[in-house]
Each structure stands twice: as structure tokens, then as C-alpha cells.
Design a protein around this motif. Structure first.
Motif, PDB file in Angstrom:
ATOM      1  N   ILE A  33      26.534 -66.481 -26.736  1.00  0.00           N
ATOM      2  CA  ILE A  33      26.635 -66.726 -25.376  1.00  0.00           C
ATOM      3  C   ILE A  33      25.252 -66.691 -24.760  1.00  0.00           C
ATOM      4  O   ILE A  33      24.622 -65.815 -24.917  1.00  0.00           O
ATOM      5  N   PHE A  34      24.793 -67.849 -24.320  1.00  0.00           N
ATOM      6  CA  PHE A  34      23.526 -67.944 -23.400  1.00  0.00           C
ATOM      7  C   PHE A  34      23.467 -68.279 -22.223  1.00  0.00           C
ATOM      8  O   PHE A  34      24.001 -69.188 -21.907  1.00  0.00           O
ATOM      9  N   GLY A  35      22.774 -67.797 -21.476  1.00  0.00           N
ATOM     10  CA  GLY A  35      22.629 -68.080 -19.927  1.00  0.00           C
ATOM     11  C   GLY A  35      21.721 -67.171 -19.086  1.00  0.00           C
ATOM     12  O   GLY A  35      21.225 -66.173 -19.695  1.00  0.00           O
ATOM     13  N   THR A  36      21.909 -67.559 -18.039  1.00  0.00           N
ATOM     14  CA  THR A  36      20.939 -66.758 -16.933  1.00  0.00           C
ATOM     15  C   THR A  36      21.766 -65.635 -16.350  1.00  0.00           C
ATOM     16  O   THR A  36      23.041 -65.752 -16.271  1.00  0.00           O
ATOM     17  N   ALA A  37      21.065 -64.561 -15.821  1.00  0.00           N
ATOM     18  CA  ALA A  37      21.749 -63.517 -15.210  1.00  0.00           C
ATOM     19  C   ALA A  37      22.581 -63.602 -13.963  1.00  0.00           C
ATOM     20  O   ALA A  37      23.496 -63.183 -13.674  1.00  0.00           O
ATOM     21  N   ASP A  38      22.142 -64.808 -13.302  1.00  0.00           N
ATOM     22  CA  ASP A  38      22.806 -65.243 -12.063  1.00  0.00           C
ATOM     23  C   ASP A  38      24.010 -65.825 -12.393  1.00  0.00           C
ATOM     24  O   ASP A  38      25.101 -66.002 -11.444  1.00  0.00           O
ATOM     25  N   SER A  39      24.371 -66.256 -13.456  1.00  0.00           N
ATOM     26  CA  SER A  39      25.790 -66.982 -13.839  1.00  0.00           C
ATOM     27  C   SER A  39      26.595 -66.564 -15.044  1.00  0.00           C
ATOM     28  O   SER A  39      27.467 -67.238 -15.334  1.00  0.00           O
ATOM     29  N   ALA A  40      25.979 -65.442 -15.623  1.00  0.00           N
ATOM     30  CA  ALA A  40      26.824 -64.941 -17.061  1.00  0.00           C
ATOM     31  C   ALA A  40      27.882 -64.234 -16.587  1.00  0.00           C
ATOM     32  O   ALA A  40      27.934 -63.577 -15.626  1.00  0.00           O
ATOM     33  N   ASP A  41      28.895 -64.463 -17.331  1.00  0.00           N
ATOM     34  CA  ASP A  41      30.302 -63.706 -17.538  1.00  0.00           C
ATOM     35  C   ASP A  41      30.121 -62.283 -17.925  1.00  0.00           C
ATOM     36  O   ASP A  41      29.964 -62.258 -18.994  1.00  0.00           O
ATOM     37  N   LYS A  42      30.157 -61.394 -17.067  1.00  0.00           N
ATOM     38  CA  LYS A  42      30.047 -59.743 -17.534  1.00  0.00           C
ATOM     39  C   LYS A  42      30.894 -59.646 -18.515  1.00  0.00           C
ATOM     40  O   LYS A  42      30.464 -59.108 -19.496  1.00  0.00           O
ATOM     41  N   ALA A  43      32.038 -59.801 -18.483  1.00  0.00           N
ATOM     42  CA  ALA A  43      33.142 -59.306 -19.232  1.00  0.00           C
ATOM     43  C   ALA A  43      32.940 -60.120 -20.812  1.00  0.00           C
ATOM     44  O   ALA A  43      33.133 -59.273 -21.810  1.00  0.00           O
ATOM     45  N   ALA A  44      32.655 -61.299 -20.655  1.00  0.00           N
ATOM     46  CA  ALA A  44      32.235 -61.940 -22.087  1.00  0.00           C
ATOM     47  C   ALA A  44      31.097 -61.526 -22.851  1.00  0.00           C
ATOM     48  O   ALA A  44      30.981 -61.276 -24.015  1.00  0.00           O
ATOM     49  N   VAL A  45      29.840 -61.178 -21.843  1.00  0.00           N
ATOM     50  CA  VAL A  45      28.753 -60.479 -22.562  1.00  0.00           C
ATOM     51  C   VAL A  45      28.979 -59.146 -23.060  1.00  0.00           C
ATOM     52  O   VAL A  45      28.600 -58.782 -24.368  1.00  0.00           O
ATOM     53  N   THR A  46      29.786 -58.123 -22.475  1.00  0.00           N
ATOM     54  CA  THR A  46      30.129 -56.880 -23.003  1.00  0.00           C
ATOM     55  C   THR A  46      31.136 -57.014 -23.974  1.00  0.00           C
ATOM     56  O   THR A  46      31.023 -55.911 -24.649  1.00  0.00           O
ATOM     57  N   ALA A  47      31.700 -58.068 -24.210  1.00  0.00           N
ATOM     58  CA  ALA A  47      32.689 -58.288 -25.545  1.00  0.00           C
ATOM     59  C   ALA A  47      31.863 -58.609 -26.787  1.00  0.00           C
ATOM     60  O   ALA A  47      32.517 -58.468 -27.750  1.00  0.00           O
ATOM     61  N   CYS A  48      30.599 -58.862 -26.459  1.00  0.00           N
ATOM     62  CA  CYS A  48      29.794 -59.326 -27.780  1.00  0.00           C
ATOM     63  C   CYS A  48      29.477 -58.089 -28.721  1.00  0.00           C
ATOM     64  O   CYS A  48      29.214 -57.039 -28.111  1.00  0.00           O
ATOM     65  N   ASP A  49      29.002 -58.425 -29.941  1.00  0.00           N
ATOM     66  CA  ASP A  49      28.778 -57.410 -30.931  1.00  0.00           C
ATOM     67  C   ASP A  49      27.121 -56.992 -30.355  1.00  0.00           C
ATOM     68  O   ASP A  49      26.716 -55.686 -30.855  1.00  0.00           O
ATOM     69  N   VAL A  50      26.307 -57.803 -29.980  1.00  0.00           N
ATOM     70  CA  VAL A  50      24.875 -57.512 -29.823  1.00  0.00           C
ATOM     71  C   VAL A  50      24.645 -58.223 -28.208  1.00  0.00           C
ATOM     72  O   VAL A  50      25.045 -59.425 -28.162  1.00  0.00           O
ATOM     73  N   ILE A  51      23.864 -57.458 -27.453  1.00  0.00           N
ATOM     74  CA  ILE A  51      23.321 -58.041 -26.239  1.00  0.00           C
ATOM     75  C   ILE A  51      21.992 -57.906 -26.273  1.00  0.00           C
ATOM     76  O   ILE A  51      21.495 -57.073 -26.377  1.00  0.00           O
ATOM     77  N   LEU A  52      21.499 -59.179 -25.905  1.00  0.00           N
ATOM     78  CA  LEU A  52      20.032 -59.205 -25.807  1.00  0.00           C
ATOM     79  C   LEU A  52      19.593 -59.658 -24.287  1.00  0.00           C
ATOM     80  O   LEU A  52      20.122 -60.845 -23.724  1.00  0.00           O
ATOM     81  N   LEU A  53      18.959 -58.819 -23.572  1.00  0.00           N
ATOM     82  CA  LEU A  53      18.923 -59.012 -22.373  1.00  0.00           C
ATOM     83  C   LEU A  53      17.021 -59.221 -22.013  1.00  0.00           C
ATOM     84  O   LEU A  53      16.371 -58.429 -22.457  1.00  0.00           O
ATOM     85  N   GLY A  54      16.861 -60.191 -21.185  1.00  0.00           N
ATOM     86  CA  GLY A  54      15.466 -60.471 -20.876  1.00  0.00           C
ATOM     87  C   GLY A  54      15.306 -60.638 -19.307  1.00  0.00           C
ATOM     88  O   GLY A  54      15.888 -60.980 -18.497  1.00  0.00           O
ATOM     89  N   SER A  55      13.925 -60.060 -19.015  1.00  0.00           N
ATOM     90  CA  SER A  55      13.635 -60.081 -17.565  1.00  0.00           C
ATOM     91  C   SER A  55      12.106 -59.904 -17.507  1.00  0.00           C
ATOM     92  O   SER A  55      11.566 -59.140 -18.357  1.00  0.00           O
ATOM     93  N   PRO A  56      11.546 -60.688 -16.573  1.00  0.00           N
ATOM     94  CA  PRO A  56      10.056 -60.681 -16.221  1.00  0.00           C
ATOM     95  C   PRO A  56       9.951 -59.268 -15.675  1.00  0.00           C
ATOM     96  O   PRO A  56      10.664 -58.849 -15.060  1.00  0.00           O
TER      97      PRO A  56
END
Length: 139
Positions: A33-56
């Protein structure tokens, strides 16, 4: 394996990192699941096995606003989740990533490895480092 790669970017530097990380995750055979923080589905993200988050790093070395909002929205669902963080910066020493890592630890997240930091625009060596970091993070 399902992996989420969610990022915020203001100048394109963290986006370039996220693109390299996404490429490496897909090359490993992961469902991403690839996308920006302003449009990501929180439930779909937290259902993943690994979560990789990036921010400047923004301002006084804090998360970019949309990532701060997204992260705050999932923070309570990270206990036991494998999470890695990455980002780009112009000045400073990485305090925003150390602070973010502390928040992840306090939320009960399992570290996917040391935070990945790139100064300004990722050069070819940085892109390769992003790919190697991603491959290690999803093992």
C-alpha cells in the motif's frame, strides 16, 4: 506479506526516498500500500504486517503536518506492529526522527530497524541505501 509505505513530502526529497523504498518492497514480492499521509486509509495501513512511514524534518525538527495528523490517528493501533521510519532534512541532526522513534516505542511498536535519514535530495547512493533499508525492514 503486506507492507504500507506512507509518506509526506514538501520538496520531493522524502517522496524520492519513498519511491525507492516502494520499489524495493515490491521487488521482494510484498503486497504494498503506497501513498501520502493526507490520503492514506488508516485502517488499511494498520492491517499491514510492516508499516514504513516517512516525513521530512520541518521547522524546529518536527514531523510534516499531514504526517503528524496521520501518525496521531494510528498511534494507538501500533502496539506489536513492525514500524520503520525515514525522512529527509536540510539542517539539524535528526532530532525529529529520534523523537518519532521515542513515540513509536511508547506506542508499543516493534522497530523495523534504525531510522533512515537522507540530507536534501537523495543521490544515487542514497537511493540504493533506501532500497537496502527497505529490504532489511521487511524481513
Amino acid at each position: 506479506m503486506k507492507v504500507a509505505v506512507i509518506y509526506a513530502s514538501t520538496t520531493g526529497n522524502t517522496e524520492a526516498m519513498a519511491n525507492a523504498i516502494n520499489e524495493a518492497c515490491k521487488a521482494s514480492g510484498a503486497e504494498v500500500i503506497f501513498g501520502t499521509a493526507d490520503s492514506a486509509d488508516k485502517a488499511a495501513v494498520t492491517a499491514c504486517d510492516v508499516i514504513l512511514l516517512g516525513s521530512p524534518a520541518m521547522g524546529d525538527e518536527v514531523l510534516e503536518d499531514t504526517m503528524e495528523d496521520f501518525y496521531t490517528g494510528i498511534e494507538g493501533s501500533l502496539n506489536g506492529k513492525k514500524v520503520g521510519i525515514f525522512g529527509s532534512y536540510d539542517w539539524g541532526d535528526g532530532q525529529w526522527l529520534r523523537d518519532w522513534n521515542d513515540r513509536l516505542t511508547n506506542a508499543g511498536a516493534v522497530s523495523a530497524g534504525e531510522a533512515l535519514m537522507v540530507h536534501l535530495t537523495p543521490e544515487e547512493a542514497d537511493v540504493e541505501q533506501c532500497k537496502a533499508w527497505a529490504a532489511a525492514a521487511i524481513k
